[in-house]
Design a protein around this motif. Structure first.
Motif, mmCIF file in Angstrom:
data_model
loop_
_atom_site.group_PDB
_atom_site.id
_atom_site.type_symbol
_atom_site.label_atom_id
_atom_site.label_comp_id
_atom_site.label_asym_id
_atom_site.label_seq_id
_atom_site.Cartn_x
_atom_site.Cartn_y
_atom_site.Cartn_z
ATOM 1 N N ARG A 120 1.196 -1.679 -0.425
ATOM 2 C CA ARG A 120 -0.239 0.072 -0.296
ATOM 3 C C ARG A 120 0.566 1.634 -0.019
ATOM 4 N NH1 ARG A 120 -4.530 1.181 3.688
ATOM 5 N NH2 ARG A 120 -4.509 2.233 2.357
ATOM 6 N N GLN A 121 2.242 1.362 0.322
ATOM 7 C CA GLN A 121 2.839 3.132 0.914
ATOM 8 C C GLN A 121 3.086 2.619 -0.879
ATOM 9 O OE1 GLN A 121 5.008 2.685 4.132
ATOM 10 N NE2 GLN A 121 4.842 4.883 3.707
ATOM 11 N N PHE A 122 3.044 1.628 -1.835
ATOM 12 C CA PHE A 122 3.261 2.516 -3.121
ATOM 13 C C PHE A 122 1.714 2.763 -3.892
ATOM 14 C CE2 PHE A 122 2.919 1.178 -7.971
ATOM 15 C CZ PHE A 122 3.130 2.466 -8.435
ATOM 16 N N LEU A 123 0.961 1.539 -3.073
ATOM 17 C CA LEU A 123 -0.674 1.507 -4.127
ATOM 18 C C LEU A 123 -1.324 2.930 -4.095
ATOM 19 C CD1 LEU A 123 -0.701 -2.483 -4.846
ATOM 20 C CD2 LEU A 123 -0.166 -0.615 -5.893
ATOM 21 N N SER A 124 -1.658 2.755 -2.721
ATOM 22 C CA SER A 124 -2.142 4.316 -2.289
ATOM 23 C C SER A 124 -1.771 5.239 -1.955
ATOM 24 C CB SER A 124 -2.950 3.140 -0.351
ATOM 25 O OG SER A 124 -3.496 2.208 -0.839
ATOM 26 N N SER A 125 0.119 5.399 -1.013
ATOM 27 C CA SER A 125 0.217 6.653 -0.899
ATOM 28 C C SER A 125 0.926 7.006 -2.452
ATOM 29 C CB SER A 125 0.253 6.963 0.520
ATOM 30 O OG SER A 125 1.823 5.945 0.233
ATOM 31 N N GLY A 126 1.453 6.544 -3.236
ATOM 32 C CA GLY A 126 2.186 6.597 -4.284
ATOM 33 C C GLY A 126 3.829 7.218 -3.786
ATOM 34 N N MET A 127 4.577 6.308 -2.508
ATOM 35 C CA MET A 127 5.331 6.550 -1.797
ATOM 36 C C MET A 127 5.731 7.555 -1.462
ATOM 37 S SD MET A 127 7.307 4.323 -2.420
ATOM 38 C CE MET A 127 7.995 2.663 -4.678
ATOM 39 N N HIS A 128 4.261 7.659 0.255
ATOM 40 C CA HIS A 128 4.416 9.074 1.238
ATOM 41 C C HIS A 128 3.916 8.008 2.376
ATOM 42 C CE1 HIS A 128 3.385 11.522 -2.238
ATOM 43 N NE2 HIS A 128 4.414 11.935 -2.255
ATOM 44 N N ALA A 129 4.596 8.705 3.413
ATOM 45 C CA ALA A 129 4.251 8.176 4.482
ATOM 46 C C ALA A 129 2.724 8.510 4.878
ATOM 47 C CB ALA A 129 4.701 9.409 5.310
ATOM 48 N N MET A 130 1.684 7.415 4.979
ATOM 49 C CA MET A 130 0.650 7.043 6.010
ATOM 50 C C MET A 130 0.131 7.011 7.144
ATOM 51 S SD MET A 130 0.782 3.659 3.143
ATOM 52 C CE MET A 130 -1.273 3.467 3.082
ATOM 53 N N PRO A 131 -1.078 7.160 7.672
ATOM 54 C CA PRO A 131 -1.018 6.784 8.728
ATOM 55 C C PRO A 131 -0.787 5.133 9.732
ATOM 56 C CG PRO A 131 -3.128 7.271 7.899
ATOM 57 C CD PRO A 131 -1.755 7.424 6.383
ATOM 58 N N THR A 132 -0.018 4.496 8.932
ATOM 59 C CA THR A 132 -0.727 3.470 9.671
ATOM 60 C C THR A 132 1.194 2.488 10.391
ATOM 61 O OG1 THR A 132 1.050 2.899 7.733
ATOM 62 C CG2 THR A 132 -1.391 2.409 7.175
ATOM 63 N N ASP A 133 1.190 1.642 10.376
ATOM 64 C CA ASP A 133 2.448 1.286 12.000
ATOM 65 C C ASP A 133 2.975 0.837 9.967
ATOM 66 O OD1 ASP A 133 1.327 -1.310 11.626
ATOM 67 O OD2 ASP A 133 0.948 -1.127 13.949
ATOM 68 N N ALA A 134 3.962 -0.367 11.257
ATOM 69 C CA ALA A 134 5.571 -0.588 10.114
ATOM 70 C C ALA A 134 4.374 -1.510 9.207
ATOM 71 C CB ALA A 134 5.983 -0.528 10.991
ATOM 72 N N ASN A 135 3.933 -2.489 9.974
ATOM 73 C CA ASN A 135 2.860 -3.775 9.340
ATOM 74 C C ASN A 135 1.904 -3.274 8.049
ATOM 75 O OD1 ASN A 135 4.773 -5.381 10.881
ATOM 76 N ND2 ASN A 135 3.113 -6.266 12.604
ATOM 77 N N GLY A 136 1.619 -1.810 8.031
ATOM 78 C CA GLY A 136 0.810 -1.838 7.102
ATOM 79 C C GLY A 136 -0.739 -1.513 8.348
ATOM 80 N N ALA A 137 -1.178 -1.902 9.644
ATOM 81 C CA ALA A 137 -1.803 -1.644 10.370
ATOM 82 C C ALA A 137 -2.614 -0.097 10.555
ATOM 83 C CB ALA A 137 -2.078 -2.483 11.745
ATOM 84 N N ALA A 138 -3.965 0.051 10.324
ATOM 85 C CA ALA A 138 -3.911 1.697 10.144
ATOM 86 C C ALA A 138 -4.367 2.066 11.759
ATOM 87 C CB ALA A 138 -5.410 1.912 9.596
ATOM 88 N N PHE A 139 -3.440 3.368 12.768
ATOM 89 C CA PHE A 139 -3.757 3.606 13.076
ATOM 90 C C PHE A 139 -5.299 3.612 14.273
ATOM 91 C CE2 PHE A 139 -5.157 7.336 16.372
ATOM 92 C CZ PHE A 139 -4.029 7.084 17.217
ATOM 93 N N ASP A 140 -5.088 3.752 15.235
ATOM 94 C CA ASP A 140 -6.401 2.614 16.075
ATOM 95 C C ASP A 140 -7.323 3.391 17.130
ATOM 96 O OD1 ASP A 140 -8.427 1.807 17.264
ATOM 97 O OD2 ASP A 140 -7.668 -0.047 17.258
ATOM 98 N N GLY A 141 -7.974 4.262 17.627
ATOM 99 C CA GLY A 141 -8.572 4.989 18.243
ATOM 100 C C GLY A 141 -8.777 4.716 19.406
ATOM 101 N N SER A 142 -8.232 3.302 19.382
ATOM 102 C CA SER A 142 -9.121 2.368 21.139
ATOM 103 C C SER A 142 -8.012 2.976 21.456
ATOM 104 C CB SER A 142 -9.641 1.319 20.205
ATOM 105 O OG SER A 142 -8.555 -0.102 20.003
#
Lengths: 275, 275, 275, 275, 275, 275
Positions: free
Chosen positions: F102-124
Motif C-alpha cells: 500500500r505504500q506504493f499503491l495507496s499513497s504513491g510512496m509517501h508517509a501513511m497513518p499506519t504502523d510498520a505492518n501496514g495496520a491503520a492507526f486505531d483510536g482505541s
C-alpha cells in the motif's frame, strides 16, 4: 434481486504467473480503493433512494452489479497469478515468501477479501449518507482513487494479459467518474455545475454564521505575504459569497451570537436527494 | 511545527446540559464524518506535497490546524453537556443510561476519541493518495458529509449555545467545500472545471480500452425502455468522449486486445498533483 | 458476471413502522451472522474452485446471488421501519433515541452496512479456506447462527409483514443448511457422513502423532469420577480410532518423537476439495 | 478457576532457528484459525451452559484449558525460531526483513498476539451463540480450519522439532473434531446424525414458510440443463422434506402470506441447548 | 500448561437481576480496561522471559491464570443479571431494549467477549514489549484503569452480591498494582524507585541528544509567566539531569549534529529485562 | 486553538534513501507506540481537566502540540527514504517489494497513518480515563514503549541523518518520561512517590475486601518452595498493607461478606484528578 451467469465480464489471461503481482492485485479487491467497497457502496446508496428518484436508484444498482463482476475478474486474476506456485520457504524468492503468509496459510493460494497488506475489507469505508450529492462526491472519490490504483497496478504489470485486463478496468473507472459527475449535475441546475453546493443545500443560508462562510483561515503563527490566492479573493465557487483572508491569531473566541431567527423553520423534512 | 494557545476558536456555551446530545456530538469528533479524520487527512496530504507546490501544502496545513481547534471545541461541548450528570442507573432517563456505557465507565463523563455509536476513530478512513486531484475529492466528500452531519446535529439541538456553535462549524464547512473545489480547479484549466478528469489525468488515454470508456453498462436482466438518459447519450462530462448504452447481457467475455503500444511510454514519473 | 432486476425476491411489508425493530434487523444485514457475510463467503469460496468441480462452484455462486437479494430485502425492511420517524431527542421514546445515533446522523434513517450494535461489517469473518470440506462447516455454522438469529428476530417481531418476511428467510436458512451438508457428504463416501474427517483428509494419518489422536484430555486438577462418556470411550466418530481418557496432570512434556517417515511423501499437491 | 504449572504440554524443540517460519507460526497463535480463538470460544461457550448440562460445560472447559497450553507451546516455538537473529536490515535475508517489522520493533523478537500477516487477534471471531448445536458447528469449523492450517505449516516446516510439535497439534485437532461431532450427536437422537437440524430445532416447522424450505434456488440467468443434483432431488438431509429446483427468474415478489397460526405459540422459552 | 476446576475463585451472587447492570459489567470482561486484556498481556509477557528471570516469569503466569478466573466470575455475574429477562421490545424498559441488541440476538442473553459498548475485544491492546520495565508500566496502567473501572461499577451497583464481588476484584487490583511496582523496583536499585529510567535504560546516555533530554518545551504562542514549575526547574526525576524551560518558537530547525561516537557501541545485544 | 509554521522542529536529513528503513519508521507514526497516539492521548486528557488544574491541562497541551511536530518530522523522514525509488517489481530488492504494497499503491510512496505492518492507526489505543494518576501511568507507558521503539530504530539505522533525528526523539522521550512522573508525584505527597496508590485513591479502603488486598495469589498446581519474595513478604509498596502468600488451591469460593457499611458514603462525587 440478483442473478449471475458463468462468464467473466471481460477475459482474464495470465501468461506468466507472478505471485507478487497477485498480491498487489488484492488491493483492488479488498482495499479501501477496491471493488468490494464500491459494489457495497452503490448497493446501499441505491437502497436508500425512494421511488420518486427511481432512475437514480436504478443507475446505482446497475453499477453495483457491474462492480461485483469486477471482483470476480480480479479474483480470477489473483488465482491465475498464484497457480503452480510451490508451497515452500527457504529461499527469498519462493511464492510463499513473496506473498503475505495468510495467502497460503488461510486460503491455500487463492484470492482473499483483503487488501494488499493483508488487512480485511472494512465495512466502515462504505459511504451512504442519505444525501445524494454527498454520496456522489464519495463515489467520484472512490472512482478517482480506484483508477489511480489501477494505473499504478498497470505500471507494475509485466504480463500482457494483466495489462489488458487493467486497461479495461481503467476504462470503466473513467466512465464511472463521468457518470457520477453527470448525476451530480442533474441534482441541481445542470448549467451550474456547483449549484448543489454547499452540501446539503437545503440548510438555510441565513442560519449558518455567514461571517465565517467564505473566510480562509490562516493558522500560521507568521504573517503571510501573499494573501491574494484563488481561495482568499474573488467570488466563491458556489457563487454565494466573496472569499476573504483571516488570521486565526486575530480571533479571540468569537462571541456567541443571538439565536438565529430561522432556526425553527429548518425543522421541516427535506426531500431526499436535496436534504 | 505546531503551536497552541489557551483560547477556543469560537465560544462554546451550554445553557442546559443534555447528556444524550453530548453523545450525539461524539460523531463530529471521532466519527467517519468528524474532525479527527479531516485534521489528520489534511495533515498527511500536506506532508506528501513537494516544494514546487508549497502554496497547496501550506493551505492544507492551515486547515489541518484549524480542524484541531474544532475537535477542541467539540470536546468542550461534550464535557459541558455531561457536566453535573449523576452517575446512576435505575431509571430509564439517567445520564448513564442515555449515554453509551463507556462514556461513564472509561472516561468518567468526558469527550472520547470515538463516534456516537462508541466505535473508536479509525485511521483507515484517512485518504492521502499522493494525487492531489483525487485527494481534493476526498476532501469535498469529507466536508460534504461533515456539513450534513453538522446540520443534522443542528436539527437535534435545543440549546441556543449549541445551535450557535454548530452555525459556526457549518459555516466553516461551507468555506472548506469551496476552498477544495477552488484548488481542484487550479490543478487543471481553471475555466474547465472537469479538466482534471479522468483522474489521474497523466495516464495516456490511448492505453485504456477506449471502447468501454464512455459506455453506460446496464446489468438489468430486463430490457430498458428509456435509454436516453444524461449518462447514456451526449458528450461526456470530461469532454473526451460520447456516452453510449450497453447491456451486460451482450458482453461475452470481451476478447483480449493486443498489448497497447504506448504502455512503455507511461513508465515516466508523473509530476505530483497531475499523476 | 452479475445481473439484477427491480423486484425483491420476496415481498416486504411493514404495517406499523418500529425503529427499534429496524435496529434489530441490522444484525441480519451487517452482523457476523448476517447476509453480507454469507454472500461474500460463498462468492470467494466459488472463486477458489477449479473447473473440475464446476458444479460445486455453480451451486455456491447461485446462493451467493440469492443472499445479495436477502440483503436487499432486509435493507427495505429497515427503511420501512424507520419511515416517518421524527428526528428529535428530548424524550426517551423518540426514534433517534431508540436507534443508535449513526442511523440518523450518518445515514439519514436508512439501512447501514453495520450490525445491530452499530459495528461495521468486517471482512475477516469471511471463511474461504481453499478446502471445500472445511468451507462447508463454515457454511453450516453460518446458516445455523443465521437461522438462530432469524428466529430470535421472529420472536421479537410484532408486525405481520415482518413475521412473514422472517418466515421466508428462516425457510431459506433451512434449505441452505441442508444443501451444504449434502455437498459435504458428496465430498466423501455419501453413505458415510463423516467420511471426510478428519479435515483435511488428505494428510496422511501415520504422520500425525496418533498416540494423541483419540484421547480426551481432562485438564481438571481434581480427578473425574465419570470417565465413560461418549467422547472418552468407544469408537471415534470418524471411525478411525478408539476414544480414551487422559489427565493432563499425567503429561510431563511428552518427549519428542523421531521424525515421521512419511513426512516427505506429503509434499505432493493435494487435489482441491480433498486437500 | 484456572491453574498452571511450569511444564509445556508437549516438548518444543528447534534445531535450526528460522525467523520466517516463526512468522508463519504466528497464524496458529493469533489468527482466525488459531489457538487464542478456540481457547476463548470454548471458555465463553462453557460459561453460557446451565447446570443441567454440566457435563457439556465441563468438556468445553477442559478443552479451553488445553488450548491455552497450545498457545504456550506455539509462543515457545516462535521464540525459539527467532533466537539469535541479528537485528539489522541491509540485505534481503536478515531476520528483521523476513519478519514483519513489529516482531522486532514492538516485541523485541518474541511471540505476539497477532496472526502471520501482523493483524491483531480479534474478539469478534469468537462464536458463543447460546445454542449448543450451532456452537458445535462453529467448533468443528474452527478445528477443521485449524487442522488445515497446522498441516500447511507442517508442509512448510523443515526442522524435525517443528514437525514433531505440529504432528502433536494435528493429532489434537483430530480429537477435537471428533469430540465436537460426538457432542453434536448427543444433542439429538444419537442414531440420527442430523437430527438436530434445522438448527435451531425448537422453532416450529409450521411457522417457517415451508414452500421454500427445501427448494434449491438457481439464480443463473441461463436455464440449467442438469437439475437432478443431490441438492435438487430426493429426500432432504434433515429428513423433513423433498428437495426441488426453482429458478429465481420465476419468482415475482412472492406474495405475503397470512400470519402463521402458531406464531404466538413460539414465544415460550426454549430450553438451552435445544433452543 | 493450564488447568481448571469447577469452582469460582470467589462467590458470585445476584439477588435482583438487572440487565442494564449486566451490560455495564461487560466492560470488565472485554473492554480495554478489562480482564481479557490483562490475562493475555501477562501471558505473553511471561512467554517472552528467558530462564534467567524465571521468578518474574512465574509471577506473571500466576497472575495470568488468576485473571482467567476473574473473567469467569464476571461472565457468571453477567449471566445472573440477565437471567429471566423476557425477550421482547415494545416498551422502553424491556431487557432487550436496555441491553445492546447483540446480547440477545447473538448470544441468547449471555456474557460476550465484548465491552459495554458492544465492541469486540481487540488484541492490539495487549502490550508485551520485550522490555520488562516498559511492560510493568503497561501493567500498572492496566490495573489502575481496571481498578478505576471496578470502582465506577461499584458506584453504579445496587445489588449486595454485586457490591461484594466488586469489593473482591477491587482488592485484587490493589494487590496487582503493588506487585508490578515491586517488580519494577527489583529491576533497578530497589532503593531508587526510578533507577530504571529512562526506559530502556541500556541505551547509552551520551548517544541521545542530551541538549534536549531535560528541557520542557512550551508550544504556546504566548509567553508564559510562571516557568518555575516542578517540571521546568530542579533535578529531573531520574536524577540524571536538570530541568529547563524552552519555547518552541525559539527553535529554528535545530541543526543536525555530527554522528555520535558511541553509536556503534550500542549494537551489542542488551540483556532482556534491562534492554 | 492550534497554530503552525513552516519549520520542522528539528532538521531531518537522509543521505542515502532506504525504503525498507522508511517502512520501519512508520511504526513511530501510526503504531501503538507512535506519535499519533501520544499526540491524541495528551489532547484528550487535557480536554478533560477542569479549570482548577489549569497548569496540568496546559502542560498536556504543550506536549500534545510538540508531538504533532514529531509526526511531521517522521513523515518527512519516510518521504525522504522513499524518494527516487523506482516503481517496479521483478527482483527481490525493488523498493516496492521491500515496502508493504500500500505504500506504493495507496499513497504513491509517501508517509501513511499506519504502523510498520501496514495496520491503520486505531483510536482505541488512546487512554484518557478521567483520572489523572491513571492517565500518567498510561503516559509513562507510552513514552517507555515509544523510547524503546526509537532505540530499536536507532539500532537499525545506518544513515547519519536518521541517527541524528532519532537521537533527538529519544531525548524528548527521556524528558517526557520524567515530566509525567513529576506530575504523578505532584498529585500526591511529593515526598512519597507512590502516595497516589492504589489508584483511584479516593475509593475508601475499608470498602474493598481487604483480606485480599495484599495477598499474592499463586495459581501453580505445585507447591512453591521459595515464598519469601519481595511481593509476598514485607510492607506493600503503597505502605498500606503487608504482603502475604496465598495458594489459589486453598480458596473455596470465598464466601460472600455482608454489605460494607461505607458503601453509600462513596457515592459522593470525587474531585477530578484524585477520583
Amino acid at each position: 434481486m440478483f442473478y449471475h451467469d458463468n462468464q467473466l465480464q471481460y477475459e482474464v489471461e495470465v501468461e506468466e504467473p507472478d505471485p507478487e503481482f497477485g498480491r498487489m492485485l488484492q488491493q483492488a479487491i479488498g482495499g479501501v480503493e477496491g471493488e468490494m467497497r464500491v459494489a457495497m457502496q452503490y448497493f446501499f446508496q441505491a437502497a436508500a433512494i425512494p421511488d420518486e428518484h427511481a432512475e437514480y436508484r436504478e443507475m446505482l444498482r446497475d453499477t453495483a452489479a457491474e462492480e461485483l463482476g469486477h471482483i470476480e475478474m480480479l479474483a480470477a486474476a489473483v488465482n491465475k497469478n498464484l497457480r503452480g506456485a510451490s508451497a515452500s520457504l527457504g529461499d527469498g524468492d519462493s511464492a510463499v515468501s513473496e506473498l503475505l503468509p495468510r495467502q497460503f496459510l488461510s486460503s491455500g493460494m487463492h484470492a482473499m477479501p483483503t487488501d494488499a497488506n493483508g488487512a480485511a475489507f472494512d465495512g466502515s469505508w462504505i459511504v451512504a449518507s442519505g444525501n445524494l450529492a454527498a454520496d456522489m462526491y464519495a463515489n467520484i472519490m472512490a472512482e478517482s482513487t480506484g483508477r489511480l490504483l489501477a494505473t499504478r497496478l498497470y505500471e507494475l504489470a509485466d504480463d500482457p494479459g494483466m495489462k489488458d485486463m487493467l486497461a479495461y478496468l481503467i476504462a470503466r473507472d473513467t466512465m464511472h467518474q463521468n457518470q457520477w459527475i453527470t448525476l451530480l449535475k442533474e441534482l441541481g441546475d445542470p448549467e451550474e455545475v456547483f449549484d448543489v453546493h454547499p452540501i446539503p443545500d437545503s440548510f438555510p443560508d441565513e442560519v449558518e454564521n455567514q461571517e465565517f462562510s467564505y473566510a480562509f483561515m490562516s493558522t500560521n503563527v507568521e504573517p503571510q505575504e501573499a494573501t491574494d490566492l484563488p481561495w482568499t479573493t474573488g467570488s466563491s465557487i458556489d457563487e454565494e459569497g466573496e472569499y476573504s483572508f483571516l488570521r486565526e491569531l486575530d480571533l479571540d473566541g468569537a462571541p456567541m451570537s443571538v439565536p438565529k431567527p430561522s432556526a425553527q423553520a429548518y425543522n421541516e423534512p427535506a426531500p431526499q436527494g436535496e436534504d
